[in-house]
Design a protein around this motif. Structure first.
Motif, PDB file in Angstrom:
ATOM      1  N   ILE A  78       0.861  -1.164   0.000  1.00  0.00           N
ATOM      2  CA  ILE A  78       0.000   0.000   0.000  1.00  0.00           C
ATOM      3  C   ILE A  78       0.907   1.225   0.000  1.00  0.00           C
ATOM      4  O   ILE A  78       1.927   1.255   0.685  1.00  0.00           O
ATOM      5  N   SER A  79       0.570   2.222  -0.813  1.00  0.00           N
ATOM      6  CA  SER A  79       1.509   3.325  -0.991  1.00  0.00           C
ATOM      7  C   SER A  79       0.779   4.648  -1.154  1.00  0.00           C
ATOM      8  O   SER A  79      -0.391   4.702  -1.556  1.00  0.00           O
ATOM      9  N   VAL A  80       1.505   5.722  -0.842  1.00  0.00           N
ATOM     10  CA  VAL A  80       0.982   7.077  -1.015  1.00  0.00           C
ATOM     11  C   VAL A  80       2.151   8.015  -1.272  1.00  0.00           C
ATOM     12  O   VAL A  80       3.252   7.820  -0.740  1.00  0.00           O
ATOM     13  N   SER A  81       1.930   9.015  -2.139  1.00  0.00           N
ATOM     14  CA  SER A  81       2.944  10.015  -2.452  1.00  0.00           C
ATOM     15  C   SER A  81       2.343  11.391  -2.218  1.00  0.00           C
ATOM     16  O   SER A  81       1.262  11.696  -2.730  1.00  0.00           O
ATOM     17  N   PHE A  82       3.043  12.218  -1.432  1.00  0.00           N
ATOM     18  CA  PHE A  82       2.543  13.545  -1.091  1.00  0.00           C
ATOM     19  C   PHE A  82       3.216  14.652  -1.889  1.00  0.00           C
ATOM     20  O   PHE A  82       3.033  15.828  -1.593  1.00  0.00           O
ATOM     21  N   GLY A  83       3.993  14.297  -2.907  1.00  0.00           N
ATOM     22  CA  GLY A  83       4.681  15.304  -3.710  1.00  0.00           C
ATOM     23  C   GLY A  83       5.998  15.719  -3.090  1.00  0.00           C
ATOM     24  O   GLY A  83       6.305  15.394  -1.940  1.00  0.00           O
ATOM     25  N   PRO A 108       9.112  -3.938  -1.871  1.00  0.00           N
ATOM     26  CA  PRO A 108       9.581  -3.975  -3.258  1.00  0.00           C
ATOM     27  C   PRO A 108       9.722  -2.574  -3.831  1.00  0.00           C
ATOM     28  O   PRO A 108       9.104  -1.623  -3.348  1.00  0.00           O
ATOM     29  N   PRO A 109      10.546  -2.425  -4.868  1.00  0.00           N
ATOM     30  CA  PRO A 109      10.727  -1.104  -5.488  1.00  0.00           C
ATOM     31  C   PRO A 109       9.408  -0.547  -6.005  1.00  0.00           C
ATOM     32  O   PRO A 109       8.523  -1.295  -6.446  1.00  0.00           O
ATOM     33  N   ALA A 110       9.272   0.762  -5.953  1.00  0.00           N
ATOM     34  CA  ALA A 110       8.052   1.416  -6.417  1.00  0.00           C
ATOM     35  C   ALA A 110       7.985   1.402  -7.937  1.00  0.00           C
ATOM     36  O   ALA A 110       9.009   1.459  -8.621  1.00  0.00           O
ATOM     37  N   ASP A 111       6.765   1.316  -8.460  1.00  0.00           N
ATOM     38  CA  ASP A 111       6.534   1.439  -9.892  1.00  0.00           C
ATOM     39  C   ASP A 111       6.464   2.931 -10.221  1.00  0.00           C
ATOM     40  O   ASP A 111       5.556   3.637  -9.784  1.00  0.00           O
ATOM     41  N   THR A 112       7.412   3.426 -10.967  1.00  0.00           N
ATOM     42  CA  THR A 112       7.501   4.862 -11.246  1.00  0.00           C
ATOM     43  C   THR A 112       6.881   5.250 -12.592  1.00  0.00           C
ATOM     44  O   THR A 112       7.003   6.398 -13.024  1.00  0.00           O
ATOM     45  N   LYS A 113       6.176   4.320 -13.239  1.00  0.00           N
ATOM     46  CA  LYS A 113       5.560   4.620 -14.527  1.00  0.00           C
ATOM     47  C   LYS A 113       4.292   5.435 -14.320  1.00  0.00           C
ATOM     48  O   LYS A 113       3.402   5.041 -13.572  1.00  0.00           O
ATOM     49  N   PRO A 114       4.162   6.611 -14.969  1.00  0.00           N
ATOM     50  CA  PRO A 114       2.944   7.426 -14.834  1.00  0.00           C
ATOM     51  C   PRO A 114       1.706   6.645 -15.264  1.00  0.00           C
ATOM     52  O   PRO A 114       1.740   5.895 -16.244  1.00  0.00           O
ATOM     53  N   GLY A 116      -1.428   8.244 -15.630  1.00  0.00           N
ATOM     54  CA  GLY A 116      -2.413   9.146 -16.206  1.00  0.00           C
ATOM     55  C   GLY A 116      -3.242   9.905 -15.185  1.00  0.00           C
ATOM     56  O   GLY A 116      -4.007  10.805 -15.557  1.00  0.00           O
ATOM     57  N   ARG A 117      -3.105   9.584 -13.902  1.00  0.00           N
ATOM     58  CA  ARG A 117      -3.862  10.255 -12.844  1.00  0.00           C
ATOM     59  C   ARG A 117      -3.033  11.405 -12.267  1.00  0.00           C
ATOM     60  O   ARG A 117      -1.814  11.293 -12.131  1.00  0.00           O
ATOM     61  N   HIS A 118      -3.682  12.530 -11.947  1.00  0.00           N
ATOM     62  CA  HIS A 118      -2.999  13.684 -11.366  1.00  0.00           C
ATOM     63  C   HIS A 118      -3.751  14.131 -10.116  1.00  0.00           C
ATOM     64  O   HIS A 118      -4.976  14.210 -10.113  1.00  0.00           O
ATOM     65  N   CYS A 119      -3.014  14.418  -9.039  1.00  0.00           N
ATOM     66  CA  CYS A 119      -3.614  14.854  -7.778  1.00  0.00           C
ATOM     67  C   CYS A 119      -2.792  16.000  -7.203  1.00  0.00           C
ATOM     68  O   CYS A 119      -1.606  16.139  -7.504  1.00  0.00           O
ATOM     69  N   LEU A 120      -3.430  16.812  -6.357  1.00  0.00           N
ATOM     70  CA  LEU A 120      -2.699  17.842  -5.643  1.00  0.00           C
ATOM     71  C   LEU A 120      -1.817  17.178  -4.594  1.00  0.00           C
ATOM     72  O   LEU A 120      -2.285  16.358  -3.808  1.00  0.00           O
ATOM     73  N   GLY A 121      -0.525  17.507  -4.585  1.00  0.00           N
ATOM     74  CA  GLY A 121       0.396  16.939  -3.608  1.00  0.00           C
ATOM     75  C   GLY A 121       0.948  18.015  -2.698  1.00  0.00           C
ATOM     76  O   GLY A 121       1.508  19.008  -3.168  1.00  0.00           O
ATOM     77  N   CYS A 122       0.780  17.854  -1.371  1.00  0.00           N
ATOM     78  CA  CYS A 122       1.290  18.842  -0.430  1.00  0.00           C
ATOM     79  C   CYS A 122       1.195  18.315   0.996  1.00  0.00           C
ATOM     80  O   CYS A 122       0.497  17.337   1.268  1.00  0.00           O
ATOM     81  N   TYR A 123       1.892  18.947   1.919  1.00  0.00           N
ATOM     82  CA  TYR A 123       1.764  18.679   3.352  1.00  0.00           C
ATOM     83  C   TYR A 123       2.164  19.955   4.073  1.00  0.00           C
ATOM     84  O   TYR A 123       3.059  20.687   3.651  1.00  0.00           O
ATOM     85  N   CYS A 136       0.652  10.981 -10.748  1.00  0.00           N
ATOM     86  CA  CYS A 136       0.600   9.707 -10.026  1.00  0.00           C
ATOM     87  C   CYS A 136       1.255   8.600 -10.843  1.00  0.00           C
ATOM     88  O   CYS A 136       1.247   8.633 -12.076  1.00  0.00           O
ATOM     89  N   THR A 137       1.805   7.616 -10.149  1.00  0.00           N
ATOM     90  CA  THR A 137       2.517   6.526 -10.811  1.00  0.00           C
ATOM     91  C   THR A 137       2.045   5.177 -10.284  1.00  0.00           C
ATOM     92  O   THR A 137       1.436   5.082  -9.207  1.00  0.00           O
ATOM     93  N   GLY A 138       2.347   4.119 -11.049  1.00  0.00           N
ATOM     94  CA  GLY A 138       2.061   2.754 -10.605  1.00  0.00           C
ATOM     95  C   GLY A 138       0.600   2.539 -10.265  1.00  0.00           C
ATOM     96  O   GLY A 138      -0.289   2.904 -11.028  1.00  0.00           O
ATOM     97  N   ASP A 139       0.361   1.947  -9.082  1.00  0.00           N
ATOM     98  CA  ASP A 139      -1.003   1.636  -8.664  1.00  0.00           C
ATOM     99  C   ASP A 139      -1.637   2.736  -7.824  1.00  0.00           C
ATOM    100  O   ASP A 139      -2.709   2.551  -7.248  1.00  0.00           O
ATOM    101  N   GLU A 140      -1.001   3.906  -7.754  1.00  0.00           N
ATOM    102  CA  GLU A 140      -1.563   5.020  -6.986  1.00  0.00           C
ATOM    103  C   GLU A 140      -2.577   5.766  -7.857  1.00  0.00           C
ATOM    104  O   GLU A 140      -2.281   6.791  -8.462  1.00  0.00           O
ATOM    105  N   THR A 141      -3.795   5.244  -7.906  1.00  0.00           N
ATOM    106  CA  THR A 141      -4.836   5.772  -8.785  1.00  0.00           C
ATOM    107  C   THR A 141      -5.875   6.596  -8.048  1.00  0.00           C
ATOM    108  O   THR A 141      -6.865   7.025  -8.648  1.00  0.00           O
ATOM    109  N   GLN A 142      -5.697   6.818  -6.749  1.00  0.00           N
ATOM    110  CA  GLN A 142      -6.640   7.594  -5.949  1.00  0.00           C
ATOM    111  C   GLN A 142      -6.000   8.908  -5.498  1.00  0.00           C
ATOM    112  O   GLN A 142      -4.797   8.948  -5.201  1.00  0.00           O
ATOM    113  N   CYS A 143      -6.803   9.975  -5.435  1.00  0.00           N
ATOM    114  CA  CYS A 143      -6.363  11.213  -4.799  1.00  0.00           C
ATOM    115  C   CYS A 143      -6.813  11.164  -3.345  1.00  0.00           C
ATOM    116  O   CYS A 143      -7.967  10.834  -3.054  1.00  0.00           O
TER     117      CYS A 143
END
Length: 221
Positions: A78-83, A108-114, A116-123, A136-143
């Motif tokens: 399970i993964s998440v990227s905050f930008g 395992p290494p992250a899948d870095t292939k885009p 097509g999904r785009h989300c606001l990234g911040c903290y 967004c990359t790999g299986d990160e298809t949710q905002c």
């Protein structure tokens, strides 16, 4: 102790077999040691949750051993990227008995292939965060949008985070409180938006995963 005994007796009466006991602990790195605790009904295996967090090019690992439901171990990371280079990835491994002392868990290494999904990234601390659109990359298809209250060293901070997340992250993350290394993180908001634009709250899972809050506790200490 009496409550645990009562649970064991109830399990025996229901012909569910002997009560499961698992080592429970948490800490930095990829291993920890702790005492055995009796699992509750519905928790049918022991497990290890290993999280790898990245911030500013630095990678940090944290581990939690706990009672689990075996369905968790069927999911991939399970993964998440905050930008701006801040990411977390968690993998679960199931085990029972002595196998839990020797189980080897790696993220395992992250899948870095885009994808097509785009989300606001911040903290940000204290207020709403304003960042930039993250690819967004790999299986990160949710905002995802998250808010949490972090207590450390007698201080309390409010944190807001937004980014790209995997569907499994949204399914396993819920509003609630977790403790790590004497600090606490109380997740007060979890909201995932699918590609279709719908919004759904995170559902109940194992516990508040050790995601970004644990990394931020380290950064703020």
């Amino acid at each position: 102790m009496q409550a645990s005994l009562a649970v064991c007796i109830l399990a025996a009466l229901l012909a569910l077999g002997a009560c499961l006991q698992c080592e429970v602990c948490s800490g930095p790195g990829n291993n920890c040691t702790g005492s055995l605790q009796t699992c509750t009904l519905g928790e049918d295996t022991c497990g290890v949750a290993l999280t790898e967090s990245t911030f500013g090019g630095e990678k940090i690992q944290t581990v939690i051993k706990h009672c689990l439901t075996s369905s968790l171990c069927k999911d991939g990371p399970i993964s998440v990227s905050f930008g701006t280079g801040m990411t977390t990835r968690t993998i679960f491994a199931c085990c029972v008995g002595e196998a839990c002392r020797t189980v080897n868990v790696t993220v395992p290494p992250a899948d870095t292939k885009p994808n097509g999904r785009h989300c606001l990234g911040c903290y940000a601390l204290f207020s709403q965060c304003s960042g930039e659109i993250t690819e967004c990359t790999g299986d990160e298809t949710q905002c995802i949008e998250m808010a949490e209250s972090i207590s450390y060293g007698g201080n309390r901070e409010q944190m807001v985070m937004k980014g790209c997340a995997s569907e499994s992250f949204c399914a396993q993350t819920k509003v609630g409180q977790a403790t790590f290394g004497g600090h606490s993180a109380n997740l007060t908001l979890v909201k995932c938006t699918s590609g279709a634009g719908g919004v759904s709250p995170g559902s109940a899972g194992l516990l508040l995963p050790p995601l970004a809050g644990l990394l931020l506790l380290k950064l703020l200490s």
